[in-house]
Write a protein that holds these residues in place. Structure first.
Motif, PDB file in Angstrom:
ATOM      1  N   GLN A  24      -4.865 -19.635  21.859  1.00  0.00           N
ATOM      2  CA  GLN A  24      -3.058 -18.873  21.576  1.00  0.00           C
ATOM      3  C   GLN A  24      -2.170 -18.314  22.208  1.00  0.00           C
ATOM      4  OE1 GLN A  24      -2.916 -17.975  18.399  1.00  0.00           O
ATOM      5  NE2 GLN A  24      -5.183 -19.600  17.597  1.00  0.00           N
ATOM      6  N   SER A  56      -9.815 -25.270  11.623  1.00  0.00           N
ATOM      7  CA  SER A  56      -9.085 -25.901  10.954  1.00  0.00           C
ATOM      8  C   SER A  56      -7.607 -24.601  10.893  1.00  0.00           C
ATOM      9  CB  SER A  56      -9.637 -26.135   9.661  1.00  0.00           C
ATOM     10  OG  SER A  56     -10.307 -24.824   9.149  1.00  0.00           O
ATOM     11  N   GLU A  57      -8.421 -23.266  11.130  1.00  0.00           N
ATOM     12  CA  GLU A  57      -7.618 -21.692  10.753  1.00  0.00           C
ATOM     13  C   GLU A  57      -6.729 -21.691  12.141  1.00  0.00           C
ATOM     14  OE1 GLU A  57     -10.904 -18.813  11.290  1.00  0.00           O
ATOM     15  OE2 GLU A  57     -11.642 -19.181   9.185  1.00  0.00           O
ATOM     16  N   ASN A  59      -3.101 -21.899  13.793  1.00  0.00           N
ATOM     17  CA  ASN A  59      -1.531 -21.737  12.589  1.00  0.00           C
ATOM     18  C   ASN A  59      -0.916 -23.106  13.914  1.00  0.00           C
ATOM     19  OD1 ASN A  59       0.163 -21.941  11.075  1.00  0.00           O
ATOM     20  ND2 ASN A  59       0.546 -19.630  11.857  1.00  0.00           N
ATOM     21  N   HIS A  60      -0.980 -24.203  14.136  1.00  0.00           N
ATOM     22  CA  HIS A  60      -0.150 -25.175  14.791  1.00  0.00           C
ATOM     23  C   HIS A  60       0.402 -26.129  14.119  1.00  0.00           C
ATOM     24  CE1 HIS A  60       1.212 -26.790  18.422  1.00  0.00           C
ATOM     25  NE2 HIS A  60       1.561 -25.677  18.759  1.00  0.00           N
ATOM     26  N   GLN A  61       1.509 -27.146  13.908  1.00  0.00           N
ATOM     27  CA  GLN A  61       1.549 -27.704  13.447  1.00  0.00           C
ATOM     28  C   GLN A  61       1.465 -29.371  14.104  1.00  0.00           C
ATOM     29  OE1 GLN A  61       2.523 -28.530   9.898  1.00  0.00           O
ATOM     30  NE2 GLN A  61       1.932 -25.556  10.341  1.00  0.00           N
ATOM     31  N   LYS A  83      -7.989 -29.796   9.899  1.00  0.00           N
ATOM     32  CA  LYS A  83      -6.794 -29.551   9.101  1.00  0.00           C
ATOM     33  C   LYS A  83      -5.894 -30.312  10.586  1.00  0.00           C
ATOM     34  CE  LYS A  83      -7.426 -25.792   5.884  1.00  0.00           C
ATOM     35  NZ  LYS A  83      -6.845 -24.628   5.453  1.00  0.00           N
TER      36      LYS A  83
END
Length: 218
Positions: A24, A56-57, A59-61, A83
């Motif tokens: 984070q 998966s949780e 949040n990053h591309q 993901k």
């Protein structure tokens, strides 16, 4: 995402992540790529610390899964469940393996093929041009990755690199000034063991310092 950045536009990948709080912090620093190692023999094997659901949780591309001679089925399963946005092939995967892998993952997932460079570069890597999205050049070793050692970057000036690429292997504050000697500049710098307190635990302050100094120099 630019294909070939100018020298003042290096993107950054931090590899070998295992701790959610550090991840984070890196996201808040706008780190471009987050590397997760799915190689059981690695001291940074992420599934010893985080579940696929937890990954998966995030949040990053720019989530990169690093695999070493893993089965296509396992890579595809982990990529889907975690993901992942990128698959980094760090083993001995050949063109037929990559063709089959491409059929088994979503088309938006990007592929990175690693080449481990020793005293010379003797790969027929042009065969991978149409199969992967990026190359990654790392220092050769008997183990896979995380050596903290740098190969001779001048070797890259002796080959024609037709893909945007990541530069890995012992990048540190002590040698970043030498990046300017590379003719075809890397898309991104891949840092790992030189920026750790211990395997899998990153020195966030050192990474912050690194990003600031790179911006000042380049």
């Amino acid at each position: 995402m630019s294909q070939q950045p100018s020298t003042n536009n290096y993107q950054l990948k931090v590899c070998g992540l295992t701790k959610l709080d550090q991840i984070q912090e890196l996201i808040s620093m706008n780190i471009d790529f987050l590397g997760f190692i799915f190689y059981e023999k690695s001291p940074r094997f992420v599934l010893n610390h985080l579940s696929l659901e937890e990954i998966s949780e995030i949040n990053h591309q720019g989530k990169v899964g690093v695999f070493v001679n893993e089965s296509i089925e396992k890579i595809a399963e982990i990529t889907e469940k975690a993901k992942l946005n990128f698959i980094q092939l760090h083993g001995d995967e050949d063109e037929n393996f990559i063709k089959d892998l491409r059929k088994n993952v979503k088309k938006e997932v990007k592929l990175i093929k690693v080449f481990r460079v020793g005293e010379t570069f003797n790969f027929q890597f042009s065969i991978f041009n149409s199969l992967v999205d990026y190359f990654l050049f790392d220092t050769d070793s008997k183990a896979f990755g995380g050596t903290g050692k740098t190969f001779d970057w001048q070797i890259l000036n002796e080959i024609e690199i037709s893909k945007p690429y990541f530069l890995s292997g012992g990048i540190s504050l002590e040698n970043i000034h030498q990046l300017s000697t590379i003719n075809h500049q890397p898309l991104a710098l891949d840092i790992n063991s030189k920026f750790e307190i211990e395997p899998g635990s990153k020195d966030i302050e050192k990474i912050k310092n690194f990003t600031q100094i790179v911006k000042k120099i380049y």
